[in-house]
Design an enzyme around this catalytic site. Sequence first.
Site, mmCIF file in Angstrom:
data_model
loop_
_atom_site.group_PDB
_atom_site.id
_atom_site.type_symbol
_atom_site.label_atom_id
_atom_site.label_comp_id
_atom_site.label_asym_id
_atom_site.label_seq_id
_atom_site.Cartn_x
_atom_site.Cartn_y
_atom_site.Cartn_z
ATOM 1 N N CYS A 64 87.229 -5.326 48.402
ATOM 2 C CA CYS A 64 87.559 -4.272 49.375
ATOM 3 C C CYS A 64 88.281 -4.783 50.309
ATOM 4 C CB CYS A 64 86.390 -3.476 49.881
ATOM 5 S SG CYS A 64 87.007 -2.043 51.051
ATOM 6 N N LYS B 147 70.427 3.438 85.179
ATOM 7 C CA LYS B 147 71.703 3.944 85.143
ATOM 8 C C LYS B 147 71.624 5.444 85.538
ATOM 9 C CE LYS B 147 74.938 2.084 83.333
ATOM 10 N NZ LYS B 147 75.371 1.318 82.351
ATOM 11 N N TYR C 174 76.509 -10.478 95.354
ATOM 12 C CA TYR C 174 75.375 -9.899 95.302
ATOM 13 C C TYR C 174 74.444 -11.098 94.285
ATOM 14 C CZ TYR C 174 77.665 -8.404 90.951
ATOM 15 O OH TYR C 174 78.273 -8.243 89.893
ATOM 16 N N CYS D 144 84.377 4.571 48.296
ATOM 17 C CA CYS D 144 84.966 4.089 49.518
ATOM 18 C C CYS D 144 86.382 4.416 49.619
ATOM 19 C CB CYS D 144 84.830 2.586 49.631
ATOM 20 S SG CYS D 144 85.957 1.777 50.644
ATOM 21 N N GLU E 221 69.773 -2.012 94.953
ATOM 22 C CA GLU E 221 71.126 -2.032 95.517
ATOM 23 C C GLU E 221 71.937 -1.339 94.529
ATOM 24 O OE1 GLU E 221 72.781 -6.074 94.814
ATOM 25 O OE2 GLU E 221 70.939 -6.327 94.099
ATOM 26 N N ASP F 179 80.806 -0.103 89.930
ATOM 27 C CA ASP F 179 81.432 -0.161 89.116
ATOM 28 C C ASP F 179 82.852 -0.528 88.957
ATOM 29 O OD1 ASP F 179 81.908 0.883 86.426
ATOM 30 O OD2 ASP F 179 82.442 2.864 86.978
ATOM 31 N N CYS G 9 80.294 0.661 51.197
ATOM 32 C CA CYS G 9 81.111 0.521 49.948
ATOM 33 C C CYS G 9 80.421 -0.805 49.202
ATOM 34 C CB CYS G 9 82.476 0.147 50.706
ATOM 35 S SG CYS G 9 83.583 -0.990 49.605
ATOM 36 N N LYS H 180 74.733 -0.218 91.912
ATOM 37 C CA LYS H 180 75.373 -0.958 90.726
ATOM 38 C C LYS H 180 76.716 -0.502 91.038
ATOM 39 C CE LYS H 180 75.236 -2.289 86.060
ATOM 40 N NZ LYS H 180 76.600 -1.844 85.605
ATOM 41 N N CYS I 97 89.003 1.256 48.671
ATOM 42 C CA CYS I 97 89.062 0.467 47.453
ATOM 43 C C CYS I 97 88.473 1.398 46.259
ATOM 44 C CB CYS I 97 88.410 -0.893 47.334
ATOM 45 S SG CYS I 97 86.625 -0.727 47.571
HETATM 46 S S1 IVH Z 1 73.206 -8.492 89.113
HETATM 47 C C1 IVH Z 1 71.890 -11.908 86.821
HETATM 48 N N1 IVH Z 1 73.973 -6.361 90.964
HETATM 49 O O1 IVH Z 1 76.810 -5.147 86.305
HETATM 50 C C2 IVH Z 1 72.157 -10.476 87.376
HETATM 51 N N2 IVH Z 1 75.110 -6.860 88.839
HETATM 52 O O2 IVH Z 1 75.652 -4.461 83.583
HETATM 53 C C3 IVH Z 1 73.737 -10.302 87.434
HETATM 54 N N3 IVH Z 1 76.902 -5.095 88.537
HETATM 55 O O3 IVH Z 1 77.927 -8.129 84.750
HETATM 56 C C4 IVH Z 1 74.207 -8.939 87.813
HETATM 57 N N4 IVH Z 1 76.567 -4.146 90.639
HETATM 58 O O4 IVH Z 1 79.328 -6.908 86.842
HETATM 59 C C5 IVH Z 1 74.060 -7.140 89.484
HETATM 60 N N5 IVH Z 1 74.468 -4.976 92.538
HETATM 61 C C6 IVH Z 1 74.730 -5.569 91.104
HETATM 62 C C7 IVH Z 1 75.788 -5.328 90.512
HETATM 63 C C8 IVH Z 1 76.041 -5.839 89.253
HETATM 64 C C9 IVH Z 1 77.515 -4.246 89.599
HETATM 65 C C10 IVH Z 1 77.551 -5.541 87.409
HETATM 66 C C11 IVH Z 1 77.711 -6.944 86.865
HETATM 67 C C12 IVH Z 1 77.048 -7.240 85.746
HETATM 68 C C13 IVH Z 1 76.857 -5.874 85.072
HETATM 69 C C14 IVH Z 1 75.707 -5.798 84.099
#
Ligand code: IVH
Length: 723
Positions: free
Chosen positions: A464, A329, A241, A434, A129, A133, A458, A131, A437
């Site tokens: 320091c 990513k 999700y 440093c 699915e 943002d 340092c 991710k 200090c």
């Molecule tokens: S699952 C245990 N699914 O990504 C799993 N996270 O980098 C919990 N996020 O903190 C996360 N889309 O805020 C999951 N389809 C998705 C997501 C997702 C965005 C975010 C979420 C998480 C962060 C981790």
Amino acid sequence: MTQDNSKIAIEALNIEDAEQELERLALEVTRHDEFYHGNDKPEISDAEYDALRRRNLGIEQRFPSLIREDSPSKKVGFVALDKFEKITHAIPMLSLENAFNDEDVHDFAKRMRRFLNLSVTEKMPLTAEPKIDGLSLSLRYERGRLVSAATRGDGATGENVTENAKTISDVPTVLAGDNIPDVVEIRGEVYMSHAAFQDLNKRMELEGKPTYVNPRNTAAGSLRQLDSGITATRPLNFFAYAWGEMRAMPAGTQMGMVEWMKACGFRINPLMQSFENIDELLKYYRKIEKDRPELEYDIDGVVYKVDNLGLQGRLGLKSRVPRWAIAHKFPAEKAWTILRDIEIQVGRTGALTPVARLEPVTVGGVVVTNATLHNEDYVKGLGSKGEVLRDGKDLRIGDHVMLQRAGDVIPQILDVDLSKRPEGGEEYMPLTKCPVCGSHAVRDVNEKTGKADSVKRCTGGLICPAQVVERLKHFVSRGALDIDGLGDKQVEALYENRSNLDSEGPVGILNAANIFTLRERDAGAFKKLKDMDGWGSTSATKLFDAIDAVRNIDMYRYIFGLGIRHVGEQTAKDISKTYGDIETLNIAMLNLNDQQVYDELLSVDGIGTTVIEALKEFFSEPRNLDVWNRLLLQVNPKPVEQVASDSPVAGKTVVFTGSLEQMTRDEAKAMAERLGAKVSGSVSKKTDLVVAGPGAGSKLKTAEDLGVETTDENGWFVLIGRA
Ligand code: IVH
């Protein structure tokens, strides 16, 4: 007579219908408000009232030009708070491990198969699915009604944003359907769509206000408004999700759970799919990457999750991330800019880090002005393993540099355009002292390889001022003591007054223990903390209360806060679990030269000689010991709670040896730890149980010699009640 539009879906309203509907809702809500405030018996339930307000908001979000002066969204009913309360998540909110290329994804699948000992023919479907943002939000429902909403915070505790969450039209206040478990926690992502973001910025421009940089930051800022009336004017969306605490599980797969959430009234991502092999996952990733520009919201990758919840459970967690999920990513965005200066930052362990000050540039929707240069080798064009970076091109002030920023990862300088290098640009000179200090700056020598480390340090230690301040900031920071109202700025201000520990004038701090005597010293001091320049509106009393509140902090957070080298959060947890309470820990730390104490610590899984040497160094420095002892007079960290105290192995020390057949070694360890046992790598008098598989050798023998209880894998399953 106006027609009845109240049944038309928001998406289906035309502008005239919408205008009428907004008028009706304004009157309707006002009428119910009057009933309510006049102490009359309300005509409708809270849920129905919420639904009216949310419908009003939903329509306003679609037609911002129609917002009425007397709109319910502009009136009370939305609560303004002084500050957010904290909510401790019933189950921590996790983050995800990242994959940056196909190989990482293959490795992820292989790791899981190995952990579970799956044969090549056994299937392990995975969901995929986008991710999103945005920022994650956890919604708690009791008997089907929304009772609280919390941000992720540090994963363990977040902020109570319930009033704000109620203004999001995708967040139901009442769950739909029958058989809803008594407790349901739904987790997902709050985000702002591109269209809503552009509309909002147009509105801001018209009002002559500053515009926002990107949808993610705007969504975060909107959700964290103390006045929920403001959040209500920001069109936010929510995709469900994941879940936290569930009194009962309505499905046995990830897919099934998400479909159930849809039936409850949540929006789920329609692009989610399930696949049986990795090549299909990667194909999906490329398709989403191609479609990314057309999506109406920002995404920064694709998330893969093991579909079967039974397998998810067996895979479990490793510290803050699940083993059963990964974020793949998208490649980072890049931009050219100019390196204006190179400054040196002194860290709490003395590490001297060159930092690039850059001509501000937007990369991936965020303005970047600084980038870490890691160390002197990096400035010269060498990586930490001696590999050549940027074709060996060094960095000089005035250079045109190419910056890369990948999501939440620190920006990197990937390239230099030598054709644009200004004449007379000088090479960067290695530090010998440093800059704060003046102590010698040296490179550590790696004991194992005998080679000089890439980090320069340092040598001033507690002499320091920069190191001391950084240590103090770390001590009060979020993962450590997390003292409200004591941020970096306040620590710096208090340290400025360090010469004033008990006489007249504004009080100061020189070390961590001084924080805990601030209240009494402030009372006697001539000039009070709250009169101090730059203190802002933070009331001193509130700060003192916050300080008192952490005197009983979790033991591991206190240990982590000390800032001992190589003792991160996980190691701090391992150490706390080993000793259980602060007195036992104290005795052990003062006796690390004793072989038995040393060996006992060494047998703890996750603790090696590097950590023990770092502890020894810390506890042999008289100034550290002095602060440690003073602190012990002030704080009383909580003893470690035995997790799963009803489990038959809780608090026991277990050793697995020989080959295991029904589970892998990693799985066995994770299982034992979930049941509250400590897993050790070596057998001693302190071992409670040795689980020996075929081929067990010296450890089994030692156990028998010492009279330690032993069993085999089947015996283990009988013992923990899973035979
Ligand atoms: S699952 C245990 N699914 O990504 C799993 N996270 O980098 C919990 N996020 O903190 C996360 N889309 O805020 C999951 N389809 C998705 C997501 C997702 C965005 C975010 C979420 C998480 C962060 C981790």
